[in-house]
Write a protein that holds these residues in place. Sequence first.
Motif, short mmCIF file in Angstrom:
data_model
loop_
_atom_site.label_atom_id
_atom_site.label_comp_id
_atom_site.label_asym_id
_atom_site.label_seq_id
_atom_site.Cartn_x
_atom_site.Cartn_y
_atom_site.Cartn_z
N UNK A 72 0.83 -1.21 0.00
CA UNK A 72 0.00 0.00 0.00
C UNK A 72 0.85 1.25 0.00
N UNK A 73 1.94 1.23 0.76
CA UNK A 73 2.80 2.40 0.92
C UNK A 73 4.22 2.04 0.54
N UNK A 74 4.82 2.80 -0.38
CA UNK A 74 6.20 2.57 -0.77
C UNK A 74 7.12 3.16 0.29
N UNK A 75 8.16 2.42 0.65
CA UNK A 75 9.03 2.84 1.75
C UNK A 75 10.41 3.31 1.28
N UNK A 76 10.64 3.39 -0.04
CA UNK A 76 11.93 3.85 -0.52
C UNK A 76 12.15 5.32 -0.15
N UNK A 77 13.38 5.67 0.19
CA UNK A 77 13.72 7.04 0.52
C UNK A 77 13.72 7.94 -0.70
N UNK A 78 13.70 9.25 -0.45
CA UNK A 78 13.65 10.22 -1.55
C UNK A 78 14.89 10.16 -2.43
N UNK A 79 16.03 9.67 -1.89
CA UNK A 79 17.26 9.60 -2.67
C UNK A 79 17.37 8.33 -3.49
N UNK A 80 16.42 7.40 -3.33
CA UNK A 80 16.41 6.21 -4.17
C UNK A 80 16.15 6.63 -5.62
N UNK A 81 16.55 5.76 -6.55
CA UNK A 81 16.40 6.08 -7.97
C UNK A 81 15.20 5.35 -8.57
N UNK A 82 14.85 5.77 -9.79
CA UNK A 82 13.77 5.07 -10.49
C UNK A 82 14.17 3.63 -10.78
N UNK A 83 15.47 3.37 -10.96
CA UNK A 83 15.93 1.99 -11.13
C UNK A 83 15.65 1.17 -9.88
N UNK A 84 15.85 1.79 -8.70
CA UNK A 84 15.51 1.10 -7.44
C UNK A 84 14.02 0.81 -7.39
N UNK A 85 13.23 1.78 -7.80
CA UNK A 85 11.78 1.63 -7.77
C UNK A 85 11.31 0.54 -8.73
N UNK A 86 11.98 0.45 -9.88
CA UNK A 86 11.67 -0.61 -10.83
C UNK A 86 12.17 -1.97 -10.37
N UNK A 87 13.11 -1.96 -9.42
CA UNK A 87 13.67 -3.21 -8.90
C UNK A 87 14.75 -3.81 -9.77
N UNK A 88 15.42 -2.99 -10.57
CA UNK A 88 16.41 -3.53 -11.51
C UNK A 88 17.84 -3.06 -11.21
N UNK A 89 18.05 -2.38 -10.09
CA UNK A 89 19.38 -1.87 -9.78
C UNK A 89 20.44 -2.98 -9.72
N UNK A 90 20.19 -4.13 -9.09
CA UNK A 90 21.21 -5.19 -9.07
C UNK A 90 21.61 -5.66 -10.48
N UNK A 91 20.64 -5.74 -11.38
CA UNK A 91 20.94 -6.16 -12.75
C UNK A 91 21.78 -5.10 -13.45
N UNK A 92 21.43 -3.82 -13.27
CA UNK A 92 22.20 -2.75 -13.90
C UNK A 92 23.64 -2.73 -13.40
N UNK A 93 23.82 -2.94 -12.11
CA UNK A 93 25.18 -2.95 -11.56
C UNK A 93 25.98 -4.14 -12.09
N UNK A 94 25.32 -5.29 -12.21
CA UNK A 94 26.01 -6.46 -12.76
C UNK A 94 26.40 -6.22 -14.21
N UNK A 95 25.53 -5.60 -14.98
CA UNK A 95 25.85 -5.28 -16.38
C UNK A 95 27.04 -4.32 -16.47
N UNK A 96 27.04 -3.30 -15.61
CA UNK A 96 28.15 -2.35 -15.60
C UNK A 96 29.47 -3.03 -15.25
N UNK A 97 29.41 -3.97 -14.29
CA UNK A 97 30.63 -4.70 -13.91
C UNK A 97 31.15 -5.55 -15.06
N UNK A 98 30.24 -6.22 -15.75
CA UNK A 98 30.64 -7.06 -16.88
C UNK A 98 31.23 -6.20 -17.99
#
Length: 532
Positions: A72-98
């Motif tokens: 019902x209520x999103x708990x992400x902080x204001x400094x979180x990114x849209x990638x965090x909100x989409x839930x894809x930040x771990x994948x993006x970081x892994x892609x950047x590392x590769x």
Amino acid sequence: MPAPLSFTDLTLEWPDGTVALDHLTGTFPEGRTGLVGDNGSGKSTLLRLLAGLLAPTHGTVTRGGAVGHLPQTLTLGRDATLADLLGITPVLRALQAIESGDADPRHFDVVGDDWDIPARAAATLDEIGLPGAGLERRVGEVSGGEAMLVATAGLRLRGFPITLFDEPTNNLDRSARARLRELVRTWKGTLVVVSHDVALLDEMDATAELRGGTLTTYGGPYGAWRAHVAAQQEAATQALRNAEQAVRVERRQRQEAETKLAHRARDAKKARANKVAAKIVMNGRASMAENSAAKLRAGHDARLEAARAHAAAAADRVRSDDHVSLVLPDPDVPNSRRLAVLRSASGAREHVVQGPERVVVTGPNGVGKSRLLHQLVTGSAPVEGHASGRLETHRVGFLPQRLDSLDDDLSAVDNIRAVAPAADPGTVRNQLGRLLLRGDSVFRPVRTLSGGERFRVSLARLLLAEPPHQLLVLDEPTNNLDVSTVTHLVEALAAYGGGLVVVSHDDDFVRRLAPTRILGLDAEGELTEVEL
């Protein structure tokens, strides 16, 4: 083929001993199911159990795949990114590392088949009305409604086989709600949606109702389910009337039989007194009469009890739902009393809220409606480029969008005592009872309450203010409320004798509220009178 999501004998007991769900069994099929039920029936708790966010006290949950959950209520902080909100930040970081040359196998495991996730994510943001937003954009830069839409789209982007939505239309404007419905229409897999948004519920393939600790599923959308329930209730009410009439008939016949028996007994007594027959014959007749009377009484008693049992069974099929009873205190505000002034960013337009007016502020997500209410109530300095307001009364009640004025660790009773220390405990309990918060629930920490129950606690704080508020400022008051409670909220606000400033995206609520004026706020901070 087994259902993708099922649960058996599911029980949850809170640490204080309160039972939230008791031996609940049910299934959710593949496709889209709307989950409905009164506030406090356990819908949100059930979703959290199904998502694995809560462990049941007893029972099992069987999942046919990974589960995505939108709270019902999103708990992400204001400094979180849209990638965090989409839930894809771990994948993006892994892609950047590769891409930087790191060949750690763990990165490849995280990426899986999502090598094109940046492009798909950008397309998703475009689809929901945030083109070119950028995955690094901060959550604090978008509105609450836009954040909810991004989080919703993220669940579809990640392709969960099972997805659970808890009030996904909260804070969404009209166009965002339409985009959400488009997402839902093409949703793959199993989707369970808790919502009070009738238009969204009408997009569902099935409707499940959680009521009285039982889950009942109907194979159709909300409108068809409501018509089905109405037809059932009409038949049940008629059956109850017929059963009650049968009880009255049997009771009358029982009384008539007793009258006949009394007449016979009196006649027999006269005969004995007059020695009409020999003693032995008279005794035989008396014995036969007693046996006949006993059989007659037994027959009538059996039929009367059967009629009463049938009436009780018929009554059980008739819904007798409790409803909130909202009676707002009369602040006795004269028509000439100025309560607040709302001003456009340019200063070109001022709108005075005067007397018992009902003013609704509407507009797209992200234009600053909640900011306007917060600035109005707190008296903080106006922000250049944004609409602003000024209070002309200190007797103001504010119901914010997030209900964050409540202390989660305190009970409903203690939250009210914090703002009304002189209130009589009996009055507090009585007011909470009128809002359907009864028994031990008023002593539980409010963090264990549903969104609708939390709203009622916040509303009770406004109701018990002394002296009564002359102006109520409400930000999205229908969030998390069931359809019935919204109806009674409208009735109470329509009869309120003070001023009212409301932000709402719920067109049906606004229409039924029949506001004095509707002010549209645009991206430039201009406030103008508009039609719904």
